[in-house]
Write an enzyme that holds these catalytic residues in place. Sequence first.
Site, PDB file in Angstrom:
ATOM      1  N   HIS A   1      43.991  30.896  35.343  1.00  0.00           N
ATOM      2  CA  HIS A   1      44.368  32.366  34.913  1.00  0.00           C
ATOM      3  C   HIS A   1      45.551  32.301  34.119  1.00  0.00           C
ATOM      4  O   HIS A   1      46.550  33.223  34.057  1.00  0.00           O
ATOM      5  CB  HIS A   1      44.799  33.131  36.517  1.00  0.00           C
ATOM      6  CG  HIS A   1      43.898  33.530  37.074  1.00  0.00           C
ATOM      7  ND1 HIS A   1      43.682  34.533  38.240  1.00  0.00           N
ATOM      8  CD2 HIS A   1      42.266  33.242  36.885  1.00  0.00           C
ATOM      9  CE1 HIS A   1      42.442  34.736  38.479  1.00  0.00           C
ATOM     10  NE2 HIS A   1      41.834  33.937  37.729  1.00  0.00           N
TER      11      HIS A   1
ATOM     12  N   GLU B   1      33.846  39.398  40.310  1.00  0.00           N
ATOM     13  CA  GLU B   1      34.914  38.512  41.106  1.00  0.00           C
ATOM     14  C   GLU B   1      36.268  38.724  41.139  1.00  0.00           C
ATOM     15  O   GLU B   1      36.882  38.503  42.110  1.00  0.00           O
ATOM     16  CB  GLU B   1      34.073  37.128  40.617  1.00  0.00           C
ATOM     17  CG  GLU B   1      34.471  36.203  41.705  1.00  0.00           C
ATOM     18  CD  GLU B   1      35.867  35.450  41.674  1.00  0.00           C
ATOM     19  OE1 GLU B   1      36.366  34.997  42.505  1.00  0.00           O
ATOM     20  OE2 GLU B   1      36.532  35.812  40.497  1.00  0.00           O
TER      21      GLU B   1
ATOM     22  N   HIS C   1      30.561  33.875  37.881  1.00  0.00           N
ATOM     23  CA  HIS C   1      30.959  35.058  37.546  1.00  0.00           C
ATOM     24  C   HIS C   1      31.523  35.087  36.039  1.00  0.00           C
ATOM     25  O   HIS C   1      32.010  34.150  35.436  1.00  0.00           O
ATOM     26  CB  HIS C   1      32.126  35.891  38.326  1.00  0.00           C
ATOM     27  CG  HIS C   1      33.143  35.070  38.263  1.00  0.00           C
ATOM     28  ND1 HIS C   1      34.416  35.513  37.391  1.00  0.00           N
ATOM     29  CD2 HIS C   1      33.957  33.941  39.133  1.00  0.00           C
ATOM     30  CE1 HIS C   1      35.449  34.638  37.454  1.00  0.00           C
ATOM     31  NE2 HIS C   1      35.381  33.854  38.637  1.00  0.00           N
TER      32      HIS C   1
END
Length: 351
Positions: free
Chosen positions: A323, A222, A71
Site C-alpha cells: 500500500h 477488495e 482483485h
Amino acid sequence: MSTYPNVQETIDVIKKLVSIPSPTGFTANVIQFAEDYLQKLNVETKRNRKGGLIATLPGTNNDEHRMLTAHVDTLGAMVKEVKSNGRLRLDLIGGFRYNSIEGEYCEIHTSSGKVYTGTILMRQTSVHVYKDAGKAERNQENMEVRIDAEVTNAEDIRALGIEVGDFVSFDPRVQTTENGFIKSRHLDDKASVGILLQLIKRLKEEKVQLPYTTHFLISNNEEIGYGGNSNIPPETVEYLAVDMGAMGDGQSTDEYTVSICVKDASGPYHYGLRKRLVELAEKNDIEYKLDIYPYYGSDASAAIKSGHDIVHGLIGPGIDSSHAFERTHEKSLINTEKLVYHYVLSDMISY
Ligand SMILES: [Zn+2]
C-alpha cells in the site's frame, strides 16, 4: 508444451494491468482488459452487477466446484473539494496514509471521460516559502492536488470539467530490474491477477482437463472489503484468494517465495486447505513461507463473513512496503504461479 511459468510473459501482463488506472469504484477499463484477454482464449466469462468478472473452466467433476479470486481494484482517491486556491482536496479510497502518496504524479478522471494530470503535494511544500515544511502533518487538510493546467481558483477548475466525485489514480511508476525485481504501485493485487490470467492461458493452451469445475473471480471491490463475497456458485467447496503476502518486522513472508497465510485479522484460514497447500508446495519444489498478517483481510475472509459455507484459503506473492512503494521479485511470482497450477489440478481436501 510451453515453458511454465513464463515469468517474462507474466511480468508483461502485470505491467499492462498496473498501467490501467483502477481505484476501487473505477474498474471498468481494467475489467474490460481482463475480459478481452480471456475471450481471446475462448474462455466463458460473465460480469456480476458489482462490475467484477467471473471466468469458468469446466472440470470432470461438476458437482463440486472450486473458486480462485484476485482483485484488480487498487488504492486511489476521489476529489473531495474543488478549492478556491485552484487546487483539489482528496478523499482516500482504501487503507493507506498520505505520506505514501506525497509527491506522486496522478491523473484526474472527469465524468465526461477527460483526463488531467497533476501532482499530489503538501500545501506547504516550498522550503523557500514555508519554514516548517518538513514538520507539518500529512493529512487531508494539508495535502492537495496541483493540476497541470492554468487554474488559480475554483471556477477555473470547474471550467475544465473537474468536479467533486471525480476519481484520482496514482502513477504506478512500474520498473523492472535486470536482476528480477519488479517495482510498482498496485502489485497488490495486480501481480496475482496477472498470475491467474497466465494460469488460465496455460490451462487453455495445453487443453488441461481440470478435476473440478473451477471459477476465477476477478474481483473489483477488495480494497473496501467486499470484492469476492458474492457470486460464489452454490457448488463451491474450496475458495482460494490469491492476494499479496504482507512483509515487515517479524513477518516470514519475503519477495522470493509464495506466502501461505495461516491467519489474518479475520482469524485462521481453513486448516485442512492450508495443509494441502503446504503439501503441494513440498511435493513440487515450490518455495513457500507460512505467515500471519496482522492487519489484513482478504476476499476469502469476506466471503466467509458474508455467510458462505466454504473452505477458504489465502496465498500470494510477497510484496514489500504494501500500500505504498511496492516491490516483489520474479521468484515470488514463479513460486505463486506454480502453486496455483498444482492446486487447480489437485484433489479437494476432505473436510
Ligand atoms: Zn490486496
